[in-house]
Motif scaffolding. Structure first.
Motif, PDB file in Angstrom:
ATOM      1  N   GLU A 163     -12.695  49.046  14.489  1.00 57.23           N
ATOM      2  CA  GLU A 163     -13.009  47.690  14.010  1.00 57.23           C
ATOM      3  C   GLU A 163     -14.153  47.726  12.993  1.00 57.23           C
ATOM      4  OE1 GLU A 163     -10.439  47.397  17.278  1.00 57.23           O
ATOM      5  OE2 GLU A 163     -12.361  48.436  17.220  1.00 57.23           O
ATOM      6  N   LEU A 164     -15.153  48.565  13.248  1.00 56.52           N
ATOM      7  CA  LEU A 164     -16.271  48.670  12.307  1.00 56.52           C
ATOM      8  C   LEU A 164     -15.805  49.259  10.978  1.00 56.52           C
ATOM      9  CD1 LEU A 164     -19.140  49.853  14.694  1.00 56.52           C
ATOM     10  CD2 LEU A 164     -19.048  47.692  13.434  1.00 56.52           C
ATOM     11  N   GLY A 169     -14.860  48.275   5.368  1.00 51.46           N
ATOM     12  CA  GLY A 169     -13.900  48.349   4.270  1.00 51.46           C
ATOM     13  C   GLY A 169     -13.770  46.995   3.579  1.00 51.46           C
ATOM     14  N   CYS A 170     -13.720  45.942   4.389  1.00 56.41           N
ATOM     15  CA  CYS A 170     -13.667  44.576   3.843  1.00 56.41           C
ATOM     16  C   CYS A 170     -14.944  44.246   3.075  1.00 56.41           C
ATOM     17  CB  CYS A 170     -13.460  43.558   4.962  1.00 56.41           C
ATOM     18  SG  CYS A 170     -11.838  43.621   5.739  1.00 56.41           S
ATOM     19  N   LEU A 171     -16.080  44.668   3.626  1.00 59.01           N
ATOM     20  CA  LEU A 171     -17.370  44.395   2.973  1.00 59.01           C
ATOM     21  C   LEU A 171     -17.412  45.060   1.601  1.00 59.01           C
ATOM     22  CD1 LEU A 171     -20.813  44.562   4.791  1.00 59.01           C
ATOM     23  CD2 LEU A 171     -20.573  45.263   2.429  1.00 59.01           C
ATOM     24  N   ARG A 172     -16.989  46.330   1.552  1.00 61.78           N
ATOM     25  CA  ARG A 172     -16.992  47.042   0.268  1.00 61.78           C
ATOM     26  C   ARG A 172     -16.035  46.404  -0.733  1.00 61.78           C
ATOM     27  NH1 ARG A 172     -18.040  51.389   3.704  1.00 61.78           N
ATOM     28  NH2 ARG A 172     -15.854  51.699   4.240  1.00 61.78           N
ATOM     29  N   THR A 177     -15.869  37.127   4.213  1.00 59.15           N
ATOM     30  CA  THR A 177     -15.462  36.263   5.330  1.00 59.15           C
ATOM     31  C   THR A 177     -14.739  37.078   6.395  1.00 59.15           C
ATOM     32  OG1 THR A 177     -15.269  34.355   3.853  1.00 59.15           O
ATOM     33  CG2 THR A 177     -14.156  34.200   5.982  1.00 59.15           C
ATOM     34  N   LYS A 178     -13.800  37.922   5.954  1.00 58.42           N
ATOM     35  CA  LYS A 178     -13.051  38.768   6.884  1.00 58.42           C
ATOM     36  C   LYS A 178     -13.970  39.796   7.545  1.00 58.42           C
ATOM     37  CE  LYS A 178      -9.377  40.587   8.844  1.00 58.42           C
ATOM     38  NZ  LYS A 178      -8.770  39.917  10.018  1.00 58.42           N
ATOM     39  N   ILE A 182     -14.942  40.102  11.742  1.00 57.99           N
ATOM     40  CA  ILE A 182     -14.799  41.316  12.567  1.00 57.99           C
ATOM     41  C   ILE A 182     -16.151  41.752  13.126  1.00 57.99           C
ATOM     42  CG2 ILE A 182     -14.053  43.735  12.598  1.00 57.99           C
ATOM     43  CD1 ILE A 182     -12.227  42.995  10.175  1.00 57.99           C
ATOM     44  N   LEU A 183     -17.178  41.733  12.290  1.00 53.08           N
ATOM     45  CA  LEU A 183     -18.513  42.177  12.722  1.00 53.08           C
ATOM     46  C   LEU A 183     -19.050  41.318  13.864  1.00 53.08           C
ATOM     47  CD1 LEU A 183     -20.056  42.850   9.195  1.00 53.08           C
ATOM     48  CD2 LEU A 183     -19.635  44.594  10.951  1.00 53.08           C
TER      49      LEU A 183
END
Length: 291
Positions: A163-164, A169-172, A177-178, A182-183
């Motif tokens: 999950e991290l 990956g989404c952050l980069r 928002t996604k 998750i975080l």
């Protein structure tokens, strides 16, 4: 009137019947109801947080050349409501990799731990899937019951790392928002798994700060930044300390909060240390979990 004082030992409060004859004057500090609530709160604070593992369902995933079963794992905190549960999915090969990794480090502790064996056929029959659901539930429960294993990075990674990795990956990719969604799911589980080691959750807290800041939620960013700073208050050499402090100064100024005390901490650190290249909080965050 002097208040009646009752002795309390962490986790062992005396039964109320022992005090049934105690005379509580109207001026006593606590009523019987208040004392009951006090004892309940004290017990909650002293009781070790324990987690329960349930595997209520599965789903079969089919790709072009592969087919496998995903097991839905619900992780519950004892004595809590649904708000304290975490939901993850893992496949047989994930469990197998965990078992192999744990055997390398904890061969003695793992001596009597059995692992569901692979079968040549019938892996997707209802009977085999149900057997494995029960076996994996017992397997996780047994691992968690062993102190050194439940605190190990390998066990914690099994429950949080996929999950991290997805969140970072989404952050980069700028999908804040996604990533945040998750975080926020992961941080609660991380906190419960790593009690006694607050430094381990600092990167996740800081990633949440970065997401909130980029989504223009400065108040929420500041809230999580304060949590991260409290974890670092005696670890000022930690790589996240100065980037977090600089971000918190910016957020405090924007929110009209006291930023001078934060500025003093930054100046104090700079006076003690040689000037070095310091990454921004965002630059640090995007470097986490790079595969």
């Amino acid at each position: 009137h002097q208040a009646v004082i009752f002795p309390f030992i962490c986790g062992h409060s005396p039964p109320l019947s022992e005090y049934s004859n105690a005379s509580l004057s109207p001026n006593s500090l606590m009523t019987t109801k208040e004392l009951q609530e006090y004892w309940r709160n004290e017990k909650r604070q002293c009781r070790q947080v324990k987690l329960l593992f349930e595997i209520p369902s599965t789903r079969i995933v089919e790709h072009h050349l592969s087919k496998y079963v995903m097991y839905k794992i619900i992780i519950l905190q004892t004595g809590s409501f649904d708000s304290n549960k975490s939901v993850i999915e893992r496949r047989y090969s994930d469990f197998e990799k965990l078992h192999r990794n744990l055997l390398e480090e904890f061969s003695e502790e793992m001596e009597d731990v059995t692992f569901p064996k692979k079968t040549l056929t019938g892996n997707f029959t209802e009977e085999i899937i149900n057997e494995r659901k029960l076996a994996f539930k017992d397997y996780l429960r047994l691992l968690y019951s062993m102190k050194y294993i439940r605190r190990s990075k390998k066990f914690i990674d099994f429950l949080t790392r996929p999950e991290l990795q997805e969140a970072y990956g989404c952050l980069r990719g700028g999908q804040y928002t996604k990533a945040l969604e998750i975080l926020l799911e992961v941080i609660g589980l991380q906190e419960r798994l790593t009690r006694g080691n607050p430094l381990s959750i600092v990167p996740t807290l800081c990633a949440i700060v970065v997401c909130h800041k980029d989504l223009e939620n400065p108040a929420s960013a500041f809230e999580y930044g304060e949590k991260a700073l409290s974890c670092l208050h005696v670890h000022t050499s930690h790589r996240y300390y100065i980037p977090l402090l600089e971000t918190m100064i910016t957020l405090a100024y924007e929110l009209g909060k006291d930023f001078l005390s934060l500025q003093e901490k930054l100046e104090e650190w700079k006076a003690k240390k040689d000037p070095i290249r310091v990454f921004t909080l965002k630059e640090l965050a995007v470097r986490e979990y790079v595969q």
